[in-house]
Structure formats: structure tokens, C-alpha cells
Motif scaffolding. Structure first.
Motif, mmCIF file in Angstrom:
data_model
loop_
_atom_site.group_PDB
_atom_site.id
_atom_site.type_symbol
_atom_site.label_atom_id
_atom_site.label_comp_id
_atom_site.label_asym_id
_atom_site.label_seq_id
_atom_site.Cartn_x
_atom_site.Cartn_y
_atom_site.Cartn_z
ATOM 1 N N LEU A 170 9.595 -10.950 -39.720
ATOM 2 C CA LEU A 170 9.496 -10.029 -38.592
ATOM 3 C C LEU A 170 9.381 -8.571 -39.046
ATOM 4 O O LEU A 170 8.606 -7.798 -38.478
ATOM 5 N N TYR A 171 10.150 -8.182 -40.064
ATOM 6 C CA TYR A 171 10.075 -6.793 -40.528
ATOM 7 C C TYR A 171 8.662 -6.458 -41.008
ATOM 8 O O TYR A 171 8.091 -5.417 -40.629
ATOM 9 N N ALA A 172 8.083 -7.315 -41.844
ATOM 10 C CA ALA A 172 6.744 -7.044 -42.386
ATOM 11 C C ALA A 172 5.709 -7.022 -41.274
ATOM 12 O O ALA A 172 4.833 -6.142 -41.232
ATOM 13 N N ARG A 173 5.791 -7.985 -40.362
ATOM 14 C CA ARG A 173 4.842 -8.018 -39.250
ATOM 15 C C ARG A 173 4.956 -6.742 -38.401
ATOM 16 O O ARG A 173 3.948 -6.158 -38.000
ATOM 17 N N SER A 174 6.187 -6.350 -38.114
ATOM 18 C CA SER A 174 6.393 -5.150 -37.296
ATOM 19 C C SER A 174 5.839 -3.914 -37.993
ATOM 20 O O SER A 174 5.251 -3.033 -37.342
ATOM 21 N N ALA A 175 6.003 -3.850 -39.310
ATOM 22 C CA ALA A 175 5.488 -2.707 -40.064
ATOM 23 C C ALA A 175 3.968 -2.644 -39.980
ATOM 24 O O ALA A 175 3.381 -1.562 -39.815
ATOM 25 N N VAL A 176 3.313 -3.796 -40.090
ATOM 26 C CA VAL A 176 1.851 -3.839 -40.009
ATOM 27 C C VAL A 176 1.381 -3.430 -38.619
ATOM 28 O O VAL A 176 0.464 -2.604 -38.470
ATOM 29 N N ALA A 177 2.002 -3.989 -37.584
ATOM 30 C CA ALA A 177 1.612 -3.658 -36.215
ATOM 31 C C ALA A 177 1.849 -2.182 -35.922
ATOM 32 O O ALA A 177 1.024 -1.519 -35.276
ATOM 33 N N ASN A 178 2.961 -1.643 -36.407
ATOM 34 C CA ASN A 178 3.280 -0.238 -36.168
ATOM 35 C C ASN A 178 2.277 0.682 -36.865
ATOM 36 O O ASN A 178 1.800 1.657 -36.282
ATOM 37 N N ALA A 179 1.950 0.371 -38.123
ATOM 38 C CA ALA A 179 1.011 1.212 -38.874
ATOM 39 C C ALA A 179 -0.373 1.179 -38.234
ATOM 40 O O ALA A 179 -1.046 2.206 -38.141
ATOM 41 N N ALA A 180 -0.792 0.004 -37.782
ATOM 42 C CA ALA A 180 -2.094 -0.098 -37.123
ATOM 43 C C ALA A 180 -2.102 0.695 -35.824
ATOM 44 O O ALA A 180 -3.072 1.409 -35.518
ATOM 45 N N GLY A 181 -1.019 0.588 -35.056
ATOM 46 C CA GLY A 181 -0.938 1.332 -33.810
ATOM 47 C C GLY A 181 -0.966 2.829 -34.041
ATOM 48 O O GLY A 181 -1.612 3.580 -33.301
ATOM 49 N N ALA A 182 -0.264 3.282 -35.076
ATOM 50 C CA ALA A 182 -0.232 4.706 -35.386
ATOM 51 C C ALA A 182 -1.617 5.223 -35.768
ATOM 52 O O ALA A 182 -1.966 6.378 -35.483
ATOM 53 N N ALA A 183 -2.407 4.365 -36.427
ATOM 54 C CA ALA A 183 -3.741 4.772 -36.872
ATOM 55 C C ALA A 183 -4.821 4.505 -35.828
ATOM 56 O O ALA A 183 -5.974 4.900 -36.011
ATOM 57 N N GLY A 184 -4.464 3.804 -34.751
ATOM 58 C CA GLY A 184 -5.446 3.498 -33.722
ATOM 59 C C GLY A 184 -6.451 2.443 -34.134
ATOM 60 O O GLY A 184 -7.615 2.464 -33.723
ATOM 61 N N ILE A 185 -6.010 1.489 -34.955
ATOM 62 C CA ILE A 185 -6.883 0.403 -35.412
ATOM 63 C C ILE A 185 -6.232 -0.938 -35.082
ATOM 64 O O ILE A 185 -5.016 -1.016 -34.877
ATOM 65 N N PRO A 186 -6.996 -2.034 -35.037
ATOM 66 C CA PRO A 186 -6.431 -3.336 -34.683
ATOM 67 C C PRO A 186 -5.576 -3.928 -35.801
ATOM 68 O O PRO A 186 -5.818 -3.693 -36.991
ATOM 69 N N ALA A 187 -4.587 -4.716 -35.388
ATOM 70 C CA ALA A 187 -3.791 -5.516 -36.320
ATOM 71 C C ALA A 187 -4.030 -6.985 -35.998
ATOM 72 O O ALA A 187 -3.954 -7.401 -34.837
ATOM 73 N N ILE A 188 -4.307 -7.773 -37.035
ATOM 74 C CA ILE A 188 -4.562 -9.211 -36.899
ATOM 75 C C ILE A 188 -3.462 -9.947 -37.640
ATOM 76 O O ILE A 188 -3.163 -9.636 -38.794
ATOM 77 N N ASP A 189 -2.874 -10.946 -36.999
ATOM 78 C CA ASP A 189 -1.732 -11.649 -37.582
ATOM 79 C C ASP A 189 -2.171 -12.757 -38.535
ATOM 80 O O ASP A 189 -3.278 -13.297 -38.451
ATOM 81 N N SER A 190 -1.258 -13.112 -39.422
ATOM 82 C CA SER A 190 -1.460 -14.197 -40.384
ATOM 83 C C SER A 190 -1.628 -15.536 -39.662
ATOM 84 O O SER A 190 -1.109 -15.725 -38.555
ATOM 85 N N PRO A 191 -2.325 -16.490 -40.260
ATOM 86 C CA PRO A 191 -2.452 -17.805 -39.643
ATOM 87 C C PRO A 191 -1.113 -18.525 -39.529
ATOM 88 O O PRO A 191 -0.150 -18.221 -40.219
#
Length: 288
Positions: A170-191
Motif C-alpha cells: 500500500l505504501y509503494a502504491r500510494s507513493a506512485v499514485a501521489n507522484a503521478a497526481g502531483a505531476a498531472g500524469i496517469p498512474a497504472i497499477d501492477s497486474p
């Protein structure tokens, strides 16, 4: 920043480039993005053959189909350099290039420098799959040509020794989603790797969507309908979002009410995103 993003991005299918028949079929399964893999699924001795196969894969499907692309080897490796050199000579250029093991903005700029031309610039996604990459996300997303982030759970779990469960990641996923949101780009989750557990996939994709992810990788074609449905706004969600947007246009006030609920600029922006997503999706999904 030059960040064109094909839509929708709900379901991503990555297929080994060596398997020409499977790659060709991957175009017909209903994924939004289909990638030929030159990295993990290809042995070192087969890399050259895979590069040739990937060139054929990038021929567009008749009658339309998914955005086609390639997952290259890390650009700091010899195979990654050979991949980029090969792609420059392909008759059809990839719409998306997925770059693995990204740990710096420079990785993205190297790929852009090799592949960008006056006629075409692929959308470049960074595969975030190492603890170092998680720690450097704020720097990675400064890359001007970065089009999105994709979280790689398997490698991240292996490197940290953590379990490959939702809670542990959860921590790693949240970090990825947060960074993408901050940059205004999409985040795609792992399979989701248990192909037989579609209910488990459905639960995980709903959690990923709640975190802010816009799509998810698929390891088997039968997972694609679940991803497509879960990441497509339902009719009720679309109707609610349209009402919020309409209400915001009918008042000059910063805050208004819709259905008895107070609505301010952040909720209007979120509603507009749902309306835009619905416009780019073939049809709304029915979800309970």
C-alpha cells in the motif's frame, strides 16, 4: 510539458515479443494498451529475434484496436541501447514505450532523445519497481517527456522482501499514485497475478481506482473485461458528475449545492474528470 496521453488507459496487456501469434491476438482482446515485451520475458540469447518480432507487432490492426507499444530493456543496459536503436528503424513507431527499472528522470530523457523525431514522439511511461525509484519519485516526475507511471509490484516485493499483498504494497502504491497526481500524469497499477481469481482481481482494481490509478496491467486476456468495467464510470457516476459540472456553470459562486451536498472547486474538478473519462470510453459500465 509535452505529455500527450492516449485514452482510455484502463486495461494494459503485455505479451512476450517472441510469441508472434500471441502478440497478434493481443490486439483483439479488448485491451486499451497492448505492449510487446523485450525485457523480462525474453532470454538474453533471444533479444535480437524479439526486436524483429516487435517491429511486426506494431503494424496497426485492421479496423482499429489498442494503442500499441513496446516495453524495452532498461536504457542503461546494452540490450536497452540496442532496443532503442532498433526501434528507430521500425516501419511503424510505438505509441507507448514502457521503460523498466527507472530510477531517475535521466532514464526518460535518454529514451526520448533516442526516439523523438519531428514526425513522432511516443508516450513514455516509467515502470516504478524498485525501492530507490519510490524514494526518488519527486525527481523522476520532473522528466519533461514523462507520460505516466506504472507500478511494478513483483520486482518491488522481491527487492524489499515484502509480501505481494495489497496491505504490504500500500505504501509503494500510494507513493506512485501521489507522484503521478502531483505531476498531472496517469498512474497504472501492477497486474493481479492470480489468473483464476477474478473476484480477487475485482476487489483489488476497485481499491486501485480508489487510490487514484487510472488503469491496471493484465496478465491474461480474461482479466481485461474486469479491468475495463471497473475503470469505466458507471451511468450513475456519470449522471452525478454531469450534474455537478452543470451546477458549477450556473453559478458564479465558488461553492454551490447539488442534491443537498456542498460542492466546491475540488469536487467540480473531479466531476469534470469523470465526464471527460466517460467521453473517451466506448460505453459506461454497470456496477453495483
Amino acid at each position: 510539458m509535452n505529455r500527450p496521453t492516449p485514452q482510455p488507459l484502463r486495461a494494459w496487456l503485455i505479451t512476450p515479443a517472441l510469441h508472434a501469434d500471441r502478440c497478434e491476438k493481443a490486439k483483439s482482446y479488448g485491451a486499451d494498451v497492448a505492449l510487446a515485451d523485450l525485457e523480462d520475458s525474453v532470454a538474453s540469447t533471444d533479444k535480437a529475434t524479439a526486436r524483429a518480432m516487435a517491429a511486426r507487432f506494431l503494424y496497426p490492426a485492421v479496423g482499429g484496436g489498442p494503442v500499441l507499444g513496446v516495453r524495452v530493456n532498461a536504457p542503461v543496459t546494452a540490450d536497452g541501447i540496442r532496443d532503442l536503436a532498433a526501434i528507430t528503424g521500425y516501419p511503424h513507431q510505438p505509441g507507448i514505450v514502457l521503460v523498466p527499472k527507472v530510477e531517475s528522470a535521466r532514464d526518460i530523457e535518454v529514451v526520448a532523445g533516442a526516439l523523438d523525431t519531428d514526425q513522432h514522439a511516443p508516450v513514455i511511461y516509467a515502470l516504478i519497481e524498485t525501492p530507490r525509484a519510490i524514494g526518488r519519485l519527486s525527481s523522476i516526475v520532473t522528466a519533461d517527456r514523462l507520460g505516466g507511471l506504472l507500478f511494478g509490484a513483483a520486482d518491488y516485493a522481491a527487492l524489499t522482501g515484502c509480501a505481494r499483498t495489497w496491505e504490504a504494497l500500500l505504501y509503494a502504491r500510494s507513493a506512485v499514485a501521489n507522484a503521478a497526481g502531483a505531476a498531472g500524469i496517469p498512474a497504472i497499477d501492477s497486474p493481479y497475478f492470480d489468473v483464476s481469481d477474478l473476484e480477487g482481481l475485482r476487489r483489488e482494481v476497485e481499491c486501485a481506482r480508489a487510490l487514484g490509478f487510472q488503469g491496471k496491467g493484465a496478465v491474461h486476456p480474461q482479466q481485461i473485461p474486469v479491468l475495463t468495467q471497473a475503470f469505466t464510470p458507471s451511468e450513475d457516476e456519470i449522471a452525478t458528475a454531469q450534474a455537478v459540472v452543470a451546477a458549477s456553470h450556473q453559478t458564479s459562486a465558488a461553492v454551490t449545492t447539488v442534491g443537498g451536498r456542498m460542492v466546491g472547486p475540488p469536487l467540480v474538478a473531479a466531476a469534470q474528470a469523470v465526464v471527460d473519462q466517460a467521453a473517451s470510453s466506448p460505453s459506461p459500465a454497470s456496477r453495483s
